[in-house]
Write a protein that holds these residues in place. Structure first.
Motif, mmCIF file in Angstrom:
data_model
loop_
_atom_site.group_PDB
_atom_site.id
_atom_site.type_symbol
_atom_site.label_atom_id
_atom_site.label_comp_id
_atom_site.label_asym_id
_atom_site.label_seq_id
_atom_site.Cartn_x
_atom_site.Cartn_y
_atom_site.Cartn_z
ATOM 1 N N LEU A 42 0.885 -0.702 0.062
ATOM 2 C CA LEU A 42 0.091 -0.003 0.018
ATOM 3 C C LEU A 42 1.030 0.899 -0.168
ATOM 4 C CD1 LEU A 42 -3.197 1.807 0.097
ATOM 5 C CD2 LEU A 42 -2.451 1.171 2.510
ATOM 6 N N ALA A 43 1.518 1.127 0.857
ATOM 7 C CA ALA A 43 2.816 2.913 1.117
ATOM 8 C C ALA A 43 3.538 2.599 -0.837
ATOM 9 C CB ALA A 43 3.810 2.460 2.357
ATOM 10 N N VAL A 44 3.953 2.275 -1.105
ATOM 11 C CA VAL A 44 4.532 1.738 -2.636
ATOM 12 C C VAL A 44 3.904 2.477 -3.242
ATOM 13 C CG1 VAL A 44 5.628 0.520 -4.594
ATOM 14 C CG2 VAL A 44 6.602 0.360 -1.732
ATOM 15 N N ALA A 45 2.051 2.095 -3.541
ATOM 16 C CA ALA A 45 0.810 2.334 -4.472
ATOM 17 C C ALA A 45 0.930 3.344 -4.157
ATOM 18 C CB ALA A 45 0.092 0.828 -4.121
ATOM 19 N N GLU A 46 0.918 4.044 -2.354
ATOM 20 C CA GLU A 46 0.577 5.536 -2.914
ATOM 21 C C GLU A 46 1.491 7.016 -3.059
ATOM 22 O OE1 GLU A 46 0.186 4.639 1.843
ATOM 23 O OE2 GLU A 46 -2.363 5.235 1.545
ATOM 24 N N GLN A 47 2.792 5.837 -2.592
ATOM 25 C CA GLN A 47 4.005 6.529 -3.352
ATOM 26 C C GLN A 47 3.905 7.082 -4.725
ATOM 27 O OE1 GLN A 47 7.412 5.169 -2.220
ATOM 28 N NE2 GLN A 47 8.898 7.118 -2.304
ATOM 29 N N LYS A 48 3.062 5.795 -5.659
ATOM 30 C CA LYS A 48 3.219 5.672 -6.664
ATOM 31 C C LYS A 48 2.524 6.626 -7.431
ATOM 32 C CE LYS A 48 3.261 3.040 -10.639
ATOM 33 N NZ LYS A 48 2.429 3.607 -11.751
ATOM 34 N N TYR A 49 1.426 6.695 -7.212
ATOM 35 C CA TYR A 49 -0.084 6.952 -7.507
ATOM 36 C C TYR A 49 0.009 9.526 -6.531
ATOM 37 C CZ TYR A 49 -4.525 9.092 -7.332
ATOM 38 O OH TYR A 49 -5.940 10.096 -7.397
ATOM 39 N N ALA A 50 1.384 9.211 -6.211
ATOM 40 C CA ALA A 50 1.205 10.086 -5.208
ATOM 41 C C ALA A 50 2.373 11.167 -6.713
ATOM 42 C CB ALA A 50 1.949 10.838 -4.447
ATOM 43 N N LYS A 51 3.070 10.300 -7.457
ATOM 44 C CA LYS A 51 3.943 10.507 -8.119
ATOM 45 C C LYS A 51 3.525 11.179 -9.466
ATOM 46 C CE LYS A 51 8.325 9.165 -10.215
ATOM 47 N NZ LYS A 51 8.879 8.212 -10.693
ATOM 48 N N LEU A 71 -10.859 10.985 -9.608
ATOM 49 C CA LEU A 71 -9.634 11.293 -8.919
ATOM 50 C C LEU A 71 -8.723 12.361 -7.826
ATOM 51 C CD1 LEU A 71 -7.131 11.133 -12.100
ATOM 52 C CD2 LEU A 71 -8.138 8.670 -11.337
ATOM 53 N N ASP A 72 -8.868 11.561 -6.369
ATOM 54 C CA ASP A 72 -9.037 12.544 -5.757
ATOM 55 C C ASP A 72 -7.035 12.624 -4.856
ATOM 56 O OD1 ASP A 72 -11.545 12.211 -4.478
ATOM 57 O OD2 ASP A 72 -11.123 10.145 -3.812
ATOM 58 N N ALA A 73 -6.835 14.160 -4.577
ATOM 59 C CA ALA A 73 -5.399 13.822 -4.745
ATOM 60 C C ALA A 73 -5.192 13.443 -3.692
ATOM 61 C CB ALA A 73 -5.698 15.671 -3.521
ATOM 62 N N PRO A 74 -3.383 13.007 -3.349
ATOM 63 C CA PRO A 74 -2.539 11.751 -2.548
ATOM 64 C C PRO A 74 -3.490 12.178 -1.768
ATOM 65 C CG PRO A 74 -1.461 12.793 -4.438
ATOM 66 C CD PRO A 74 -2.905 13.260 -4.830
ATOM 67 N N ALA A 75 -3.109 11.143 -0.494
ATOM 68 C CA ALA A 75 -2.939 11.499 1.257
ATOM 69 C C ALA A 75 -1.678 12.147 1.204
ATOM 70 C CB ALA A 75 -3.088 10.504 2.173
ATOM 71 N N LYS A 76 -0.830 11.336 0.661
ATOM 72 C CA LYS A 76 0.710 11.724 1.125
ATOM 73 C C LYS A 76 1.243 12.511 -0.218
ATOM 74 C CE LYS A 76 1.073 8.170 4.928
ATOM 75 N NZ LYS A 76 2.339 7.250 4.672
ATOM 76 N N ARG A 77 1.912 13.705 -0.256
ATOM 77 C CA ARG A 77 3.013 14.457 -0.841
ATOM 78 C C ARG A 77 3.930 13.325 -1.316
ATOM 79 N NH1 ARG A 77 -0.809 18.053 -3.682
ATOM 80 N NH2 ARG A 77 -1.575 19.201 -2.572
ATOM 81 N N THR A 78 4.620 13.719 -2.346
ATOM 82 C CA THR A 78 5.374 13.496 -2.995
ATOM 83 C C THR A 78 6.973 14.229 -2.380
ATOM 84 O OG1 THR A 78 6.146 14.934 -4.792
ATOM 85 C CG2 THR A 78 5.229 11.843 -4.932
ATOM 86 N N GLY A 79 7.562 13.505 -1.983
ATOM 87 C CA GLY A 79 8.917 14.180 -1.464
ATOM 88 C C GLY A 79 9.623 15.371 -2.262
#
Length: 111
Positions: A42-51, A71-79
Motif C-alpha cells: 500500500l505504501a508503495v502504491a500510495e507513493q506511485k499514485y502521488a508521483k 481522482l482524489d488528491a493523494p493523501a501524502k505528497r511526494t518528497g
C-alpha cells in the motif's frame, strides 16, 4: 483403572490443548506477516499514485479537472522541494542583535 492409562489420557488432553494454542499463534503470526506485506504494498502504491498525480498536474491538468475524473488528491505528497516562494529566514532586528539583553528597556523607565 490403570494409573498409566489415566496419565496417558491426561497427557493427550494437555497435548491437544497445547496444539490448539500453538496453532492459534501460528495463524495469528501468518496474518501479521500478510498485514505487514500488504501495508508495504500500500505504501508503495500510495507513493506511485502521488508521483503520477503530480505528473498529471505538471501536464497542465488542474486538481479540479482530476477530481472531475474521479481522482482524489493523494493523501501524502511526494518528497522533494516544497512548492511556493522562497523561504525567508527570520532574523533579529538590528536593535535586538546589538544590545545585550540586560541593557534593553522594558518600556518602564525608572528616572
Amino acid at each position: 483403572m490403570d494409573i498409566n492409562d489415566i496419565a496417558a489420557k491426561a497427557a493427550a488432553k494437555i497435548d491437544a490443548a497445547r496444539d490448539v494454542r500453538v496453532n492459534a499463534v501460528k495463524t495469528a503470526a501468518a496474518s501479521s506477516v500478510e498485514l505487514l506485506e500488504a501495508a508495504q504494498l500500500l505504501a508503495v502504491a500510495e507513493q506511485k499514485y502521488a508521483k503520477d498525480y503530480q505528473s498529471a498536474l505538471r501536464a497542465d491538468w488542474t486538481e479540479s479537472d482530476l477530481r472531475g475524473f474521479g481522482l482524489d488528491a493523494p493523501a501524502k505528497r511526494t518528497g522533494g522541494r516544497p512548492r511556493g516562494g522562497k523561504a525567508t529566514r527570520q532574523t533579529k532586528t538590528a536593535d535586538e542583535s546589538h544590545v545585550p539583553a540586560s541593557t534593553q528597556t522594558t518600556g518602564t523607565d525608572s528616572q
